[in-house]
Scaffold this active site. Structure first.
Site, mmCIF file in Angstrom:
data_model
loop_
_atom_site.group_PDB
_atom_site.id
_atom_site.type_symbol
_atom_site.label_atom_id
_atom_site.label_comp_id
_atom_site.label_asym_id
_atom_site.label_seq_id
_atom_site.Cartn_x
_atom_site.Cartn_y
_atom_site.Cartn_z
ATOM 1 N N LEU A 18 -55.331 -65.010 68.000
ATOM 2 C CA LEU A 18 -54.996 -66.330 67.479
ATOM 3 C C LEU A 18 -53.500 -66.594 67.513
ATOM 4 O O LEU A 18 -53.072 -67.749 67.599
ATOM 5 C CB LEU A 18 -55.514 -66.486 66.040
ATOM 6 N N GLY A 19 -52.690 -65.547 67.415
ATOM 7 C CA GLY A 19 -51.245 -65.735 67.394
ATOM 8 C C GLY A 19 -50.563 -64.472 66.916
ATOM 9 O O GLY A 19 -51.197 -63.433 66.688
ATOM 10 N N ALA A 20 -49.246 -64.560 66.767
ATOM 11 C CA ALA A 20 -48.468 -63.396 66.329
ATOM 12 C C ALA A 20 -47.282 -63.879 65.518
ATOM 13 O O ALA A 20 -46.794 -65.000 65.692
ATOM 14 C CB ALA A 20 -47.986 -62.576 67.526
ATOM 15 N N GLY A 21 -46.828 -63.025 64.605
ATOM 16 C CA GLY A 21 -45.666 -63.324 63.781
ATOM 17 C C GLY A 21 -44.753 -62.122 63.729
ATOM 18 O O GLY A 21 -44.856 -61.192 64.539
ATOM 19 N N GLY A 22 -43.861 -62.127 62.747
ATOM 20 C CA GLY A 22 -42.908 -61.042 62.643
ATOM 21 C C GLY A 22 -43.537 -59.724 62.258
ATOM 22 O O GLY A 22 -42.982 -58.662 62.533
ATOM 23 N N GLY A 24 -47.169 -58.942 62.637
ATOM 24 C CA GLY A 24 -48.358 -58.487 63.341
ATOM 25 C C GLY A 24 -49.017 -59.581 64.155
ATOM 26 O O GLY A 24 -48.582 -60.742 64.165
ATOM 27 N N VAL A 26 -52.530 -61.730 64.914
ATOM 28 C CA VAL A 26 -53.709 -62.208 64.198
ATOM 29 C C VAL A 26 -54.832 -62.426 65.202
ATOM 30 O O VAL A 26 -54.640 -63.060 66.246
ATOM 31 C CB VAL A 26 -53.407 -63.512 63.441
ATOM 32 N N ASP A 134 -42.483 -66.840 52.247
ATOM 33 C CA ASP A 134 -42.391 -67.416 53.585
ATOM 34 C C ASP A 134 -43.261 -68.663 53.700
ATOM 35 O O ASP A 134 -43.947 -68.867 54.705
ATOM 36 C CB ASP A 134 -42.799 -66.384 54.637
#
Length: 407
Positions: A18-22, A24, A26, A134
């Site tokens: 689904l996506g990624a952040g700082g 991990g 998802v 955040d």
């Protein structure tokens, strides 16, 4: 190493990224019962930080008890092995930032629902002694107009020297409070500042502290006033208080709920009591709260689906009833009246159930549907000839039959 877009992780079957952040990546996944969930797999540099994982393990025990209608609850976690992960309720929708970028600022009821929903979510989180840290448009998911807050508590729990050195984002300039930018502690008041900045963006369509390089935005946050020029008058005083430089001058999340007429969540575990607990015990590294939390989330989704189907039934049958009554009026007047009466009885019965359930919005919607059906009937009779109406009715029936067969 990146997690494959499909595969097995513990008891969860990963379907797609689904996506990624700082912190991990998802993934959309299925639990053992076939329910969709969101699995956040921590990045290798985060998984290698034992201090951060130990802190996260302690925080997770509290995070999993946070519940609310506008929160993507933490359902499960496994913080051992080479691929630690968290599991949350999956909310199908679009991030607030994407909605604003494609559709412009929110107005009216949409803006009110966002303000109330996010305030309720913050109050639930703060009541459990957790700071989101955040809150920003990317962490707000809109589904059928309702906001859902994701990733609460993760940024604060994973704030460690090793994680920071690995360039994990521990906040977003423009939504970070001035005291945090100046090296102070991220408190609930910092979340309130982020709430105000997020709402200002949603109401005006632009960040209240502008855009540009992160240092420039951070400077404006600390030294300049926010841009609230296009914020509606009813919301501007509250945002002005939330975006004050000093944290002591900002309202609490509970006070925001009261001022917006939102539901104030019941008090959760006080922060001080939680911190006073004996942290010398080994942290919980893996827990599985089981099916109860997932069942609650699924029940909520089913209830929203039932309400959507009911509204479509009221509108759809009202249109068909008005068209049928107008088409046969010239030829079978009795049938015309019978169709309208049958629809009216159905709407009144549904409205009666709404009265019993104290669902005022449902009653109003049903009554509006009944009046709308009669109005449509009168308009069709006045404008179109009986032959044209019969042709339109035949077309509608053919379309309905084709849809039924295709289903």
């Amino acid at each position: 190493m990146s997690v494959p877009t499909a595969g097995q992780l513990g008891p969860y079957r990963l379907l797609s990224r689904l996506g990624a952040g700082g912190f991990g990546e998802v993934h959309l996944a299925l639990d053992p019962d076939g329910h969709t969930v969101a699995v956040k797999v921590l990045h290798p540099h985060v998984a290698a930080d034992e201090v951060a994982l130990a802190r996260l393990a302690r925080e997770v025990e509290t995070m999993r008890r946070v519940r609310g209608p506008h929160i993507a609850e933490v359902l499960d976690a496994s913080l051992t092995g080479t691929r630690p992960y968290l599991v949350t309720r999956y909310v199908q929708g679009r991030p607030l930032g994407v909605v604003l970028a494609t559709g412009g600022p929110l107005r009216g009821e949409e803006l009110t629902r966002l303000a109330r929903g996010l305030a309720e979510a913050l109050a639930s989180i703060h009541g459990a002694g957790i700071v989101h840290r955040d809150l920003k448009p990317a962490n707000v998911i809109l589904s059928d107009g309702e906001p859902y807050l994701i990733d609460f508590g993760i940024a604060l729990a994973l704030d460690s020297a090793a994680v920071t050195a690995s360039n994990a984002v521990l906040g977003t300039p423009g939504y970070l409070a001035p005291e945090v930018l100046q090296g102070g502690e991220a408190s609930p008041a910092a979340d309130v500042f982020a709430w105000g900045a997020t709402m200002a963006y949603a109401a005006s369509g632009r960040p209240p502290y502008g855009t540009g390089p992160a240092p420039a935005v951070a400077y404006r946050v600390v030294h300049q006033e926010p841009d609230l020029a296009d914020v509606p008058a009813w919301l501007m005083p509250l945002l002005d208080e939330c975006l004050r430089t000093g944290p002591a001058g900002r309202p609490t999340a509970e006070q925001i709920c009261v001022r917006l007429g939102a539901s104030v969540p019941p008090a959760m575990v006080p922060h001080a009591r939680r911190r006073a607990a004996d942290l010398s015990e080994p942290p919980t590294e893996q827990w599985r709260p089981g099916k109860r939390a997932l069942a609650g989330a699924v029940d909520d989704a089913r209830e929203r689906h039932r309400e959507k189907v009911r509204k479509r039934w009221v509108v759809g049958t009202g249109v068909v009833a008005g068209l049928v009554a107008a088409a046969v009026r010239q030829y079978i007047p009795e049938m015309s009246l019978l169709v309208l009466a049958a629809y009216g009885v159905g709407v009144l019965v549904d409205a009666g159930l709404g009265v019993a359930a104290r669902a005022r919005a449902r009653v109003v919607f049903d009554l509006a549907g009944g009046v709308g059906s009669v109005g449509l009937y009168a308009a069709l009779v006045a404008v179109f000839s009986p032959g044209t109406l019969l042709l339109a009715l035949a077309t509608v029936l053919v379309v309905l039959v084709m849809v039924a067969v295709a289903s």
